[in-house]
Design a protein around this motif. Structure first.
Motif, PDB file in Angstrom:
ATOM      1  N   VAL A   1      38.715  23.331  45.248  1.00  0.00           N
ATOM      2  CA  VAL A   1      38.092  22.410  44.284  1.00  0.00           C
ATOM      3  C   VAL A   1      39.181  21.613  43.590  1.00  0.00           C
ATOM      4  N   ASN A   2      39.019  20.300  43.537  1.00  0.00           N
ATOM      5  CA  ASN A   2      39.923  19.439  42.778  1.00  0.00           C
ATOM      6  C   ASN A   2      39.424  19.295  41.346  1.00  0.00           C
ATOM      7  N   GLY A   3      40.351  19.363  40.385  1.00  0.00           N
ATOM      8  CA  GLY A   3      40.011  19.010  39.019  1.00  0.00           C
ATOM      9  C   GLY A   3      39.879  20.147  38.046  1.00  0.00           C
ATOM     10  N   ILE A   4      39.889  21.399  38.514  1.00  0.00           N
ATOM     11  CA  ILE A   4      39.875  22.521  37.573  1.00  0.00           C
ATOM     12  C   ILE A   4      41.315  22.797  37.151  1.00  0.00           C
ATOM     13  N   ASP A   5      41.580  22.699  35.874  1.00  0.00           N
ATOM     14  CA  ASP A   5      42.940  22.902  35.368  1.00  0.00           C
ATOM     15  C   ASP A   5      43.254  24.374  35.132  1.00  0.00           C
ATOM     16  N   VAL A   6      42.283  25.119  34.636  1.00  0.00           N
ATOM     17  CA  VAL A   6      42.497  26.527  34.286  1.00  0.00           C
ATOM     18  C   VAL A   6      41.278  27.325  34.717  1.00  0.00           C
ATOM     19  N   ILE A   7      41.507  28.506  35.270  1.00  0.00           N
ATOM     20  CA  ILE A   7      40.436  29.462  35.541  1.00  0.00           C
ATOM     21  C   ILE A   7      40.689  30.706  34.700  1.00  0.00           C
ATOM     22  N   VAL A   8      39.733  31.022  33.844  1.00  0.00           N
ATOM     23  CA  VAL A   8      39.752  32.261  33.065  1.00  0.00           C
ATOM     24  C   VAL A   8      38.749  33.186  33.727  1.00  0.00           C
ATOM     25  N   GLY A   9      39.252  34.242  34.394  1.00  0.00           N
ATOM     26  CA  GLY A   9      38.415  35.012  35.288  1.00  0.00           C
ATOM     27  C   GLY A   9      38.004  36.373  34.786  1.00  0.00           C
ATOM     28  N   GLY A  10      37.188  37.021  35.614  1.00  0.00           N
ATOM     29  CA  GLY A  10      36.737  38.381  35.402  1.00  0.00           C
ATOM     30  C   GLY A  10      36.230  38.965  36.699  1.00  0.00           C
ATOM     31  N   HIS A  11      35.628  40.133  36.644  1.00  0.00           N
ATOM     32  CA  HIS A  11      34.959  40.834  37.735  1.00  0.00           C
ATOM     33  C   HIS A  11      35.870  41.793  38.500  1.00  0.00           C
ATOM     34  N   SER A  12      37.101  41.397  38.806  1.00  0.00           N
ATOM     35  CA  SER A  12      37.982  42.306  39.548  1.00  0.00           C
ATOM     36  C   SER A  12      38.785  43.210  38.631  1.00  0.00           C
ATOM     37  N   HIS A  13      38.618  43.061  37.306  1.00  0.00           N
ATOM     38  CA  HIS A  13      39.281  43.937  36.320  1.00  0.00           C
ATOM     39  C   HIS A  13      40.807  43.871  36.466  1.00  0.00           C
ATOM     40  N   THR A  14      41.333  42.702  36.748  1.00  0.00           N
ATOM     41  CA  THR A  14      42.756  42.562  37.055  1.00  0.00           C
ATOM     42  C   THR A  14      43.561  42.321  35.787  1.00  0.00           C
ATOM     43  N   LEU A  15      44.471  43.235  35.494  1.00  0.00           N
ATOM     44  CA  LEU A  15      45.388  43.071  34.368  1.00  0.00           C
ATOM     45  C   LEU A  15      46.641  42.383  34.897  1.00  0.00           C
ATOM     46  N   LEU A  16      46.647  41.053  34.867  1.00  0.00           N
ATOM     47  CA  LEU A  16      47.778  40.303  35.404  1.00  0.00           C
ATOM     48  C   LEU A  16      49.020  40.516  34.541  1.00  0.00           C
ATOM     49  N   GLY A  17      50.145  40.666  35.209  1.00  0.00           N
ATOM     50  CA  GLY A  17      51.407  40.902  34.524  1.00  0.00           C
ATOM     51  C   GLY A  17      52.058  42.180  35.025  1.00  0.00           C
ATOM     52  N   ASP A  18      53.356  42.295  34.764  1.00  0.00           N
ATOM     53  CA  ASP A  18      54.120  43.457  35.212  1.00  0.00           C
ATOM     54  C   ASP A  18      54.185  44.492  34.088  1.00  0.00           C
TER      55      ASP A  18
END
Length: 673
Positions: free
Chosen positions: A271-288
């Motif tokens: 998809v063109n034009g989405i600047d940011v996606i704030v997500g959920g569902h996979s319970h992913t804690l992004l970061g180290d």
């Protein structure tokens, strides 16, 4: 006009923010608002998959101090800590004139006894006190019925977003104006934001941020009660909505989604034009978080190039159960494109640290060590000791907690050591065997079908059980265990149990298919299968692989006799009614029953087991799996009918057979990667 556009047109008629969409879609011209084209910086605080975790969760972490690595325990999260954290972020933003949004990636429902007792009403009450700007519609928001979902959406003081569904044909949701495809905010030069009710009324000289919602397009296959809501393909729906917003002069687009990190990445790449996606569902804690022994699930924030090869989308997600909050900063150039995005998730921890997970005062570290741990957390970039907001803590304790505590029932015993649960082996620092709790749950459900009163009505001897990891919502923590901990917290879905015959080949096909779906790091892993009285080894090669060992136990729990499954032999398999219908990617289970089934669904009626024979499993045009019974179906609304057999089986096993309250003495899953 395409089906999608007709659906969007129908839906938009009920959305306050979309008064001008029909003219835009039909190419009628409207003067584009004059807007500032100066560089712009947007901050987004975000949470997701909070699952009614209003109270904190006791859990452990590693504190690598100067001379040692200590295992320490404290409280994590809870909504009063979320409130303290967002109030701090808001205060800082206001003082610095920053542009700030606070978004929720969906699945506020389910997950604790609070939800089962209050059915969404408490969720609305507590979320309203957080001051959210918008929330994605999650799959667990469909766990009750659309009348109660409609009441929740009506009660919250923020919009609930989903651009790829049409609720106009649903009796309960068709008039709900707070269920919207998107919402638009106008920011002035001081960072003050104003929701804009109509696309032709964007105030001049301000920056506009459109926030659209994206939900799973196979929702009828995931959620049990979607009513007459129709769901549409995510990519084309999102692109159509982005194009509508851009045509109206909205420069910056945020998607708040509940589809999982893997599908977020796909959405950004298509998809063109989405600047940011704030997500959920996979319970992913992004970061180290490896230094805390919380693992590394991927970079925060991720950036994906759009299909035009020029622009990019920034993707963030903040874990689960109100334990963390993310804060991402996005900088846009004068053309409105993402120039940079950065930030981090922050684990919200208590202010006291203990040697044991029971968090008793006698288990506090001695003062010097406690001070060292507190300083380590204070200096950490991704963890903070955060006090609970006193007003919200008091409100929960006085308004909701008495009924919760009164519902927990009989004492089962004391868990001497926490029985750990993860969805996928290797997650959150676990080994190749993964969850300790899921095999215990599966074994308990297998044993329940061996009870004389159940044997009498089924006439079947079970061979083993299978459970999906996502049906288990908490671990069994060290300490006192009551029935309500299992019935209200650990297994809150109140599912009946089923027994169905499958060949060994079908069992291997099922396991291989489901495991393969969960292998990508970004995949939704709630479907991952664990066995009871069954064990297997899966050798992964990238995102594919094969089963190299698949065995059933012909001995006892403590003296097992493992025998290979025979491809042509038939086995009696116990699982939840939800999984037995082939939901959430258990497609092989559906295929085995789409023409004929010998499955028996078992509930309790007047306290005794009662059997409902299944004729077949059908699939509707929108992908919903429907169990067709030979005659009547179980009526879980009847006062004398108890369908929560999944939890009752575990309670009976721990009360009558496995009173040591420990994990199984052997591993049942080995996932080699």
């Amino acid at each position: 006009m395409s089906l999608l556009m007709r659906a969007l047109r129908s839906y938009f008629l009920h959305a306050v923010t979309l008064v001008l969409v029909l003219p835009l879609l039909s190419a009628c011209s409207h003067p584009e608002p004059t807007s500032s084209r100066a560089p712009f910086e947007l901050h987004i605080a975000h949470i997701n998959d909070t699952h009614s975790a209003f109270d904190p969760i006791a859990s452990g972490f590693q504190a690598p101090l100067t001379n040692s690595k200590l295992n320490a325990y404290t409280e994590f999260g809870g909504h009063p800590r979320l409130l303290t954290r967002i109030d701090t972020i808001r205060r800082d933003a206001e003082q610095a004139g920053k542009n700030l949004l606070f978004l929720h990636g969906g699945d506020a429902w389910q997950g604790s006894g609070y939800f089962l007792l209050n059915e969404g009403r408490m969720n609305a009450d507590i979320l309203n006190r957080l001051g959210l700007d918008a929330m994605a519609l999650g799959n667990h928001e469909f766990d009750l019925d659309n009348a109660r979902l409609n009441a929740f959406i009506e009660q919250v003081n923020f919009p609930v977003l989903a651009a790829n569904l049409d609720a106009s044909g649903d009796a309960d949701l068709k008039e709900q104006e707070n269920l919207r495809p998107f919402v638009v905010f106008a920011f002035d030069e001081k960072g003050q934001k104003t929701p804009v009710s109509q696309l032709n009324q964007l105030p001049e000289g301000q920056q506009y941020v459109g926030v659209l919602g994206v939900v799973l397009d196979d929702m009828p296959n995931i959620a049990p009660n979607t009513g007459d809501v129709r769901f549409f393909e995510m990519v084309s729906s999102a692109q159509a909505t982005v194009d509508t917003l851009k045509a109206a002069g909205v420069q910056h687009i945020v998607a708040v989604t509940h589809i999982g990190l893997g599908l977020d990445q796909k959405l950004a790449s298509e998809v063109n034009g989405i600047d940011v996606i704030v997500g959920g569902h996979s319970h992913t804690l992004l970061g180290d978080f490896t230094d805390l022994n919380w693992g590394n699930q991927g970079e925060y924030a991720q950036q994906v190039v759009n299909p035009n090869g020029q622009t990019r989308t920034c993707i963030v997600q903040a874990g689960q159960y109100a334990q963390a909050m993310g804060l991402v900063k996005i900088r846009f150039d004068a053309a409105g494109n993402v120039e940079a995005c950065d930030g981090n998730n922050t684990l919200l921890m208590g202010e006291r640290f203990y040697t044991q997970q029971t968090l008793l005062p006698s288990e506090l570290f001695e003062p010097t060590t406690h001070a060292d741990i507190a300083q380590f957390i204070q200096d950490h970039k991704q963890a903070k000791s955060v006090a609970e907001a006193p007003s919200l803590r008091k409100h929960i304790d006085e308004t909701y907690k008495p009924a919760l505590e009164a519902s927990y029932g009989q004492l089962l015993g004391f868990v001497p050591k926490t029985i750990m649960h993860v969805r996928r082996p290797g997650d959150n620092g676990s080994d190749a065997h993964g969850s300790e709790l899921a095999p215990l749950v599966a074994y308990a459900q297998y044993r329940w079908f061996l009870r004389p009163e159940v044997q009498q009505v089924t006439g079947r001897v079970p061979d083993f059980a299978l459970v999906g990891a996502g049906g288990i919502r908490t671990e069994l923590q060290q300490g006192e265990l009551r029935e309500g901990n299992i019935r209200l917290e650990m297994l809150p879905f109140a599912s009946h149990l089923s027994i169905v015959s499958l060949t060994g080949a079908q069992v291997e096909e099922l396991l291989t298919e489901v495991i393969t779906q969960t292998l990508p790091l970004s995949a939704h892993a709630g479907k991952f299968p664990y066995g009871g009285n069954l064990r297997y080894t899966f050798e992964a090669e990238g995102n594919t692989g094969r089963i190299t060992q698949l065995e059933v136990n012909r001995g006892s729990l403590h003296q097992p006799d493992w025998q290979p499954l025979q491809a042509d032999a038939r086995y009696q398999v116990v699982t939840s009614g939800y999984s037995a219908a082939g939901n959430d990617g258990w497609h092989a289970m559906y295929r085995a029953q789409q023409h004929h089934s010998d499955r028996l669904d078992v509930v309790l009626e007047a306290g005794a087991p009662s059997v409902y024979p299944v004729a077949r499993v059908a699939q509707t045009e929108d992908g919903k799996r429907v169990t067709e019974y030979q005659s009547a179906s179980p009526d879980c609304q009847q006062e004398t009918t108890n369908c929560a057999v999944d939890a009752l089986a575990v309670i009976a096993f721990l009360r009558d057979e496995h009173t040591c309250l420990q994990a199984l003495p052997y591993p049942v899953v080995t996932l080699n990667r």
